[in-house]
Scaffold this motif. Sequence first.
Motif, PDB file in Angstrom:
ATOM      1  N   SER A 181      34.288  43.870  63.551  1.00 17.04           N
ATOM      2  CA  SER A 181      35.311  44.292  64.500  1.00 17.04           C
ATOM      3  C   SER A 181      36.029  43.093  65.104  1.00 17.04           C
ATOM      4  O   SER A 181      35.393  42.137  65.571  1.00 17.04           O
ATOM      5  CB  SER A 181      34.667  45.119  65.610  1.00 17.04           C
ATOM      6  OG  SER A 181      35.639  45.550  66.545  1.00 17.04           O
ATOM      7  N   GLY A 182      37.355  43.116  65.032  1.00 18.70           N
ATOM      8  CA  GLY A 182      38.150  42.039  65.592  1.00 18.70           C
ATOM      9  C   GLY A 182      38.408  40.885  64.652  1.00 18.70           C
ATOM     10  O   GLY A 182      39.112  39.940  65.018  1.00 18.70           O
ATOM     11  N   LYS A 183      37.840  40.965  63.451  1.00 21.89           N
ATOM     12  CA  LYS A 183      38.029  39.889  62.485  1.00 21.89           C
ATOM     13  C   LYS A 183      38.680  40.426  61.217  1.00 21.89           C
ATOM     14  O   LYS A 183      38.766  41.631  60.998  1.00 21.89           O
ATOM     15  CB  LYS A 183      36.693  39.223  62.155  1.00 21.89           C
ATOM     16  CG  LYS A 183      36.058  38.522  63.346  1.00 21.89           C
ATOM     17  CD  LYS A 183      34.858  37.712  62.934  1.00 21.89           C
ATOM     18  CE  LYS A 183      34.278  36.944  64.108  1.00 21.89           C
ATOM     19  NZ  LYS A 183      33.105  36.124  63.709  1.00 21.89           N
ATOM     20  N   GLU A 184      39.142  39.521  60.380  1.00 24.21           N
ATOM     21  CA  GLU A 184      39.777  39.909  59.131  1.00 24.21           C
ATOM     22  C   GLU A 184      38.741  40.452  58.149  1.00 24.21           C
ATOM     23  O   GLU A 184      37.554  40.128  58.228  1.00 24.21           O
ATOM     24  CB  GLU A 184      40.496  38.708  58.504  1.00 24.21           C
ATOM     25  CG  GLU A 184      41.717  38.253  59.283  1.00 24.21           C
ATOM     26  CD  GLU A 184      42.473  37.167  58.530  1.00 24.21           C
ATOM     27  OE1 GLU A 184      43.576  36.820  58.987  1.00 24.21           O
ATOM     28  OE2 GLU A 184      41.978  36.685  57.508  1.00 24.21           O
ATOM     29  N   ARG A 185      39.239  41.253  57.219  1.00 21.34           N
ATOM     30  CA  ARG A 185      38.375  41.767  56.173  1.00 21.34           C
ATOM     31  C   ARG A 185      38.153  40.664  55.135  1.00 21.34           C
ATOM     32  O   ARG A 185      39.108  40.020  54.681  1.00 21.34           O
ATOM     33  CB  ARG A 185      39.034  42.988  55.527  1.00 21.34           C
ATOM     34  CG  ARG A 185      38.133  43.776  54.623  1.00 21.34           C
ATOM     35  CD  ARG A 185      38.749  45.126  54.293  1.00 21.34           C
ATOM     36  NE  ARG A 185      38.861  45.978  55.470  1.00 21.34           N
ATOM     37  CZ  ARG A 185      39.258  47.240  55.431  1.00 21.34           C
ATOM     38  NH1 ARG A 185      39.598  47.789  54.264  1.00 21.34           N
ATOM     39  NH2 ARG A 185      39.336  47.950  56.527  1.00 21.34           N
ATOM     40  N   ASP A 186      36.892  40.448  54.764  1.00 19.24           N
ATOM     41  CA  ASP A 186      36.533  39.365  53.847  1.00 19.24           C
ATOM     42  C   ASP A 186      36.078  39.903  52.501  1.00 19.24           C
ATOM     43  O   ASP A 186      35.448  40.960  52.416  1.00 19.24           O
ATOM     44  CB  ASP A 186      35.390  38.524  54.440  1.00 19.24           C
ATOM     45  CG  ASP A 186      35.817  37.729  55.654  1.00 19.24           C
ATOM     46  OD1 ASP A 186      34.962  37.511  56.526  1.00 19.24           O
ATOM     47  OD2 ASP A 186      36.993  37.344  55.722  1.00 19.24           O
ATOM     48  N   PHE A 187      36.343  39.124  51.498  1.00 22.11           N
ATOM     49  CA  PHE A 187      35.878  39.404  50.150  1.00 22.11           C
ATOM     50  C   PHE A 187      34.378  39.174  50.081  1.00 22.11           C
ATOM     51  O   PHE A 187      33.871  38.180  50.574  1.00 22.11           O
ATOM     52  CB  PHE A 187      36.557  38.442  49.174  1.00 22.11           C
ATOM     53  CG  PHE A 187      37.117  39.084  47.957  1.00 22.11           C
ATOM     54  CD1 PHE A 187      38.437  38.883  47.603  1.00 22.11           C
ATOM     55  CD2 PHE A 187      36.321  39.860  47.132  1.00 22.11           C
ATOM     56  CE1 PHE A 187      38.968  39.473  46.467  1.00 22.11           C
ATOM     57  CE2 PHE A 187      36.843  40.451  46.003  1.00 22.11           C
ATOM     58  CZ  PHE A 187      38.171  40.253  45.662  1.00 22.11           C
ATOM     59  N   VAL A 188      33.645  40.095  49.458  1.00 23.22           N
ATOM     60  CA  VAL A 188      32.208  39.951  49.271  1.00 23.22           C
ATOM     61  C   VAL A 188      31.869  39.797  47.791  1.00 23.22           C
ATOM     62  O   VAL A 188      31.033  38.961  47.426  1.00 23.22           O
ATOM     63  CB  VAL A 188      31.450  41.160  49.865  1.00 23.22           C
ATOM     64  CG1 VAL A 188      29.958  41.063  49.547  1.00 23.22           C
ATOM     65  CG2 VAL A 188      31.666  41.244  51.358  1.00 23.22           C
ATOM     66  N   ALA A 189      32.494  40.596  46.959  1.00 23.51           N
ATOM     67  CA  ALA A 189      32.225  40.531  45.521  1.00 23.51           C
ATOM     68  C   ALA A 189      33.265  41.358  44.802  1.00 23.51           C
ATOM     69  O   ALA A 189      33.862  42.268  45.384  1.00 23.51           O
ATOM     70  CB  ALA A 189      30.825  41.056  45.194  1.00 23.51           C
ATOM     71  N   ALA A 190      33.468  41.056  43.539  1.00 19.48           N
ATOM     72  CA  ALA A 190      34.368  41.848  42.716  1.00 19.48           C
ATOM     73  C   ALA A 190      33.921  41.779  41.269  1.00 19.48           C
ATOM     74  O   ALA A 190      33.240  40.829  40.853  1.00 19.48           O
ATOM     75  CB  ALA A 190      35.808  41.354  42.845  1.00 19.48           C
ATOM     76  N   ILE A 191      34.325  42.807  40.516  1.00 24.40           N
ATOM     77  CA  ILE A 191      33.959  42.879  39.107  1.00 24.40           C
ATOM     78  C   ILE A 191      35.092  43.532  38.335  1.00 24.40           C
ATOM     79  O   ILE A 191      35.674  44.530  38.794  1.00 24.40           O
ATOM     80  CB  ILE A 191      32.637  43.661  38.932  1.00 24.40           C
ATOM     81  CG1 ILE A 191      32.149  43.617  37.486  1.00 24.40           C
ATOM     82  CG2 ILE A 191      32.776  45.106  39.416  1.00 24.40           C
ATOM     83  CD1 ILE A 191      30.711  44.105  37.320  1.00 24.40           C
ATOM     84  N   THR A 192      35.447  42.974  37.201  1.00 18.13           N
ATOM     85  CA  THR A 192      36.447  43.617  36.366  1.00 18.13           C
ATOM     86  C   THR A 192      35.814  44.815  35.671  1.00 18.13           C
ATOM     87  O   THR A 192      34.659  44.758  35.231  1.00 18.13           O
ATOM     88  CB  THR A 192      37.036  42.653  35.330  1.00 18.13           C
ATOM     89  OG1 THR A 192      35.978  42.174  34.483  1.00 18.13           O
ATOM     90  CG2 THR A 192      37.712  41.475  36.008  1.00 18.13           C
ATOM     91  N   TRP A 193      36.571  45.904  35.615  1.00 16.13           N
ATOM     92  CA  TRP A 193      35.989  47.144  35.134  1.00 16.13           C
ATOM     93  C   TRP A 193      35.669  47.097  33.656  1.00 16.13           C
ATOM     94  O   TRP A 193      34.637  47.572  33.210  1.00 16.13           O
ATOM     95  CB  TRP A 193      36.952  48.297  35.433  1.00 16.13           C
ATOM     96  CG  TRP A 193      36.322  49.643  35.296  1.00 16.13           C
ATOM     97  CD1 TRP A 193      36.560  50.567  34.333  1.00 16.13           C
ATOM     98  CD2 TRP A 193      35.330  50.212  36.166  1.00 16.13           C
ATOM     99  NE1 TRP A 193      35.767  51.676  34.546  1.00 16.13           N
ATOM    100  CE2 TRP A 193      35.012  51.485  35.650  1.00 16.13           C
ATOM    101  CE3 TRP A 193      34.667  49.761  37.308  1.00 16.13           C
ATOM    102  CZ2 TRP A 193      34.091  52.315  36.267  1.00 16.13           C
ATOM    103  CZ3 TRP A 193      33.737  50.592  37.914  1.00 16.13           C
ATOM    104  CH2 TRP A 193      33.458  51.854  37.402  1.00 16.13           C
ATOM    105  N   SER A 194      36.552  46.488  32.880  1.00 19.21           N
ATOM    106  CA  SER A 194      36.369  46.479  31.429  1.00 19.21           C
ATOM    107  C   SER A 194      35.343  45.436  30.997  1.00 19.21           C
ATOM    108  O   SER A 194      34.352  45.755  30.348  1.00 19.21           O
ATOM    109  CB  SER A 194      37.707  46.222  30.740  1.00 19.21           C
ATOM    110  OG  SER A 194      37.527  46.173  29.342  1.00 19.21           O
TER     111      SER A 194
END
Length: 123
Positions: free
Chosen positions: A41-54
């Motif tokens: 709350s009160g802070k920017e949304r941060d990247f945690v992880a990502a994965i390409t679907w294919s």
Amino acid sequence: QVQLVESGGGLVQAGGSLRLSCAASGRTFRPYAMGWFRQVSGKERDFVAAITWSGGITYYPDSVKGRFTITRDKAKNTVYLQMNTLKPEDTAVYYCAATYSSTWLAINEYDYWGQGTQVTVSS
């Protein structure tokens, strides 16, 4: 339209583990990538992880590298986030999101978002 529903959040002690799930439904689901993000709350949304679907290529920021693992089950249209060795600073609302853009490491390219699930890590 794509609907995303997260589950698996909760309260855990420092050093513990949680697994988050994100189930997708709606239009034919073939995103370029899926991501997990978190926000205090009160802070920017941060990247945690990502994965390409294919191809299943993954990305982690240094803050979670080695502790968090993102996977996807294409048959179930579901993405998971396994979180180990949790720290109090991991406390946040966690969101999953989908992008159909090849610029999958940019937060603003994610068009579809879940409602979020709270993760609280006690010290």
